[in-house]
Scaffold this motif. Structure first.
Motif, PDB file in Angstrom:
ATOM      1  N   PHE A 138     -25.568 -11.105   4.582  1.00  0.00           N
ATOM      2  CA  PHE A 138     -24.633  -9.949   4.057  1.00  0.00           C
ATOM      3  C   PHE A 138     -23.727  -9.093   5.094  1.00  0.00           C
ATOM      4  N   ASP A 161     -26.543 -16.955  -5.045  1.00  0.00           N
ATOM      5  CA  ASP A 161     -27.929 -17.025  -4.239  1.00  0.00           C
ATOM      6  C   ASP A 161     -28.210 -15.789  -3.456  1.00  0.00           C
ATOM      7  N   ILE A 162     -29.015 -14.879  -4.021  1.00  0.00           N
ATOM      8  CA  ILE A 162     -29.502 -13.809  -3.612  1.00  0.00           C
ATOM      9  C   ILE A 162     -30.286 -13.684  -2.116  1.00  0.00           C
ATOM     10  N   GLU A 163     -30.795 -14.819  -2.044  1.00  0.00           N
ATOM     11  CA  GLU A 163     -31.648 -14.955  -0.913  1.00  0.00           C
ATOM     12  C   GLU A 163     -30.589 -15.201   0.383  1.00  0.00           C
ATOM     13  N   TYR A 164     -29.598 -15.968   0.121  1.00  0.00           N
ATOM     14  CA  TYR A 164     -28.556 -16.186   0.905  1.00  0.00           C
ATOM     15  C   TYR A 164     -28.019 -14.758   1.681  1.00  0.00           C
ATOM     16  N   TRP A 165     -27.710 -14.116   0.590  1.00  0.00           N
ATOM     17  CA  TRP A 165     -26.915 -12.778   0.872  1.00  0.00           C
ATOM     18  C   TRP A 165     -27.411 -11.642   1.159  1.00  0.00           C
ATOM     19  N   ALA A 166     -28.846 -11.869   1.083  1.00  0.00           N
ATOM     20  CA  ALA A 166     -29.895 -10.801   1.673  1.00  0.00           C
ATOM     21  C   ALA A 166     -29.840 -11.209   3.102  1.00  0.00           C
ATOM     22  N   ARG A 178     -33.503  -7.345   0.345  1.00  0.00           N
ATOM     23  CA  ARG A 178     -33.693  -6.852   1.626  1.00  0.00           C
ATOM     24  C   ARG A 178     -34.550  -5.795   1.583  1.00  0.00           C
ATOM     25  N   ASP A 196     -29.144  -3.617  -6.694  1.00  0.00           N
ATOM     26  CA  ASP A 196     -28.393  -4.680  -6.871  1.00  0.00           C
ATOM     27  C   ASP A 196     -29.721  -5.716  -6.289  1.00  0.00           C
ATOM     28  N   SER A 197     -29.697  -7.013  -7.008  1.00  0.00           N
ATOM     29  CA  SER A 197     -30.969  -7.807  -6.756  1.00  0.00           C
ATOM     30  C   SER A 197     -30.996  -8.088  -5.196  1.00  0.00           C
ATOM     31  N   ASP A 198     -29.814  -8.482  -4.545  1.00  0.00           N
ATOM     32  CA  ASP A 198     -30.043  -8.819  -2.980  1.00  0.00           C
ATOM     33  C   ASP A 198     -30.289  -7.859  -2.251  1.00  0.00           C
ATOM     34  N   MET A 237     -19.268 -10.824  -1.250  1.00  0.00           N
ATOM     35  CA  MET A 237     -20.259 -11.348  -2.231  1.00  0.00           C
ATOM     36  C   MET A 237     -19.814 -11.770  -3.539  1.00  0.00           C
TER      37      MET A 237
END
Length: 352
Positions: free
Chosen positions: A338, A330-335, A99, A93-95, A174
């Motif tokens: 989370f 927004d994967i940066e936010y979730w990385a 990480r 997964d991209s997030d 997410m």
């Protein structure tokens, strides 16, 4: 006697030469001398990847690809930490990929050989590049709702009077928090950073109608097909597959949340140079387009869309009409957030 010994030695040499010749011929039997270990999530996705990406790469590069499924992030971390990496190229997964990159567990990608032009910029980082794009979108039972009369926004999804019946939502913050905020009137361009408390208050309004909190991608389509629920926040490809199998289900792509998984190379991969070449190959528009012809997930390389007929673009949620009102998670936010938010989400699920 010497003549006899000479003959025996001569015959022995002939035998050894013949044997050595057989060994050499076995070594040249056509088996590939190169092997690449590729890790993906398995199932229909892996089958489509084999046909559209893995097998063409094997033929073009005389490589044997060994597939390991499913992706196990904990095992990847243990391999890297222990200095005993067995995997070469991995789908994550991209997030999660981001990480892992931030934790120093991945090789940098070589963008001198990997062409990132055409890719959604959100899906290209120092150590990852998008593999496939999928959507968390509204899905519905077509026996209960028809094409003209079903929720087309998350606000309508939340409207249990106009659209009565049970719902199912993903058992993950997410995506779920984003749709809760959209349902509460937050504009897509103002979603991040998420107002977490507002999202939980929005979820409070619909919690009693959520009959299933799903944690496996096949669950929403199954619950819709059996009418355990009539509306779902679901992954589009799973709904498409159920529909193709005869289930009375359909996708609505308006306000769909675009999510993705990405290719990565674990730090210390035994064949990292070959893995770079592999990722370069599978990132090409032609391979990505072939993949989307086999399964209803979209290419993150937007150049591939030009190679797809309109019917397929509609099935994967990438028609020009559908794309207008979609939101990229927004994967940066979730990385970054989370773990903290997931703990709050779990506590909220357990509350009355």
């Amino acid at each position: 006697m010497r003549k006899i010994l000479t003959v025996m030695v001569f015959l022995s040499l002939l035998y050894l030469t013949a044997c050595s010749g057989k060994v050499a011929n076995n070594d040249q039997s056509g088996a590939s001398s190169k092997e690449l270990v590729v890790v993906d999530y398995g199932g229909a996705m892996s089958e489509a990847m084999q046909k559209s990406k893995y097998e063409p790469f094997e033929k073009e590069n005389d490589v044997k690809i060994t597939i390991v499924s499913p992706t196990d992030v904990g095992k990847l971390k243990a391999m890297v930490d222990g200095g005993n990496v067995e995997w070469d190229a991995v789908v994550a997964d991209s997030d999660i990929a981001l990480r892992l990159e931030q934790e120093g567990l991945l090789e940098d990608l070589d963008f001198d050989i990997i062409d990132k032009s055409g890719f959604m910029p959100e899906l290209v980082t120092t150590s990852s590049i998008g593999n496939e794009l999928y959507f968390t979108n509204i899905a519905y039972n077509t026996d209960v709702f028809d094409e003209d009369n079903h929720p087309k926004t998350w606000k309508e999804f939340w409207d249990t009077e106009k659209f009565p019946g049970g719902r199912t939502l993903h058992k993950s913050p997410m995506g779920t928090l984003e749709i809760a905020l959209l349902a509460d009137g937050v504009s897509p361009d103002e979603l991040y950073p998420l107002d977490v408390e507002r999202a939980f208050k929005s979820l409070d309004k619909i919690k009693s109608e959520v009959k299933v909190w799903w944690d496996a991608g096949a669950q929403p389509a199954q619950s819709l097909a059996t009418k355990e629920v009539v509306l779902a926040a679901a992954w589009n490809g799973r709904v498409s597959a159920a529909k193709a199998g005869g289930a009375q289900v359909a996708n609505e792509f308006n306000e769909a949340l675009a999510m993705a998984d990405s290719w990565i190379i674990p730090k210390g991969a035994p064949n990292k140079d070959l893995a770079q070449k592999f990722i370069s190959f599978v990132s090409q528009p032609e391979q990505q387009a072939e993949y989307s012809k086999l399964i209803d997930y979209a290419p993150p390389n937007e150049k591939a869309l030009d190679l797809l007929p309109d019917e397929i673009k509609e099935n994967i949620g990438r028609s020009s009409k559908d794309a207008e009102n979609q939101i990229t998670v927004d994967i940066e936010y979730w990385a970054k957030n989370f773990e903290e938010i997931n703990e709050k989400f779990d506590n909220w699920l357990l509350s009355n």
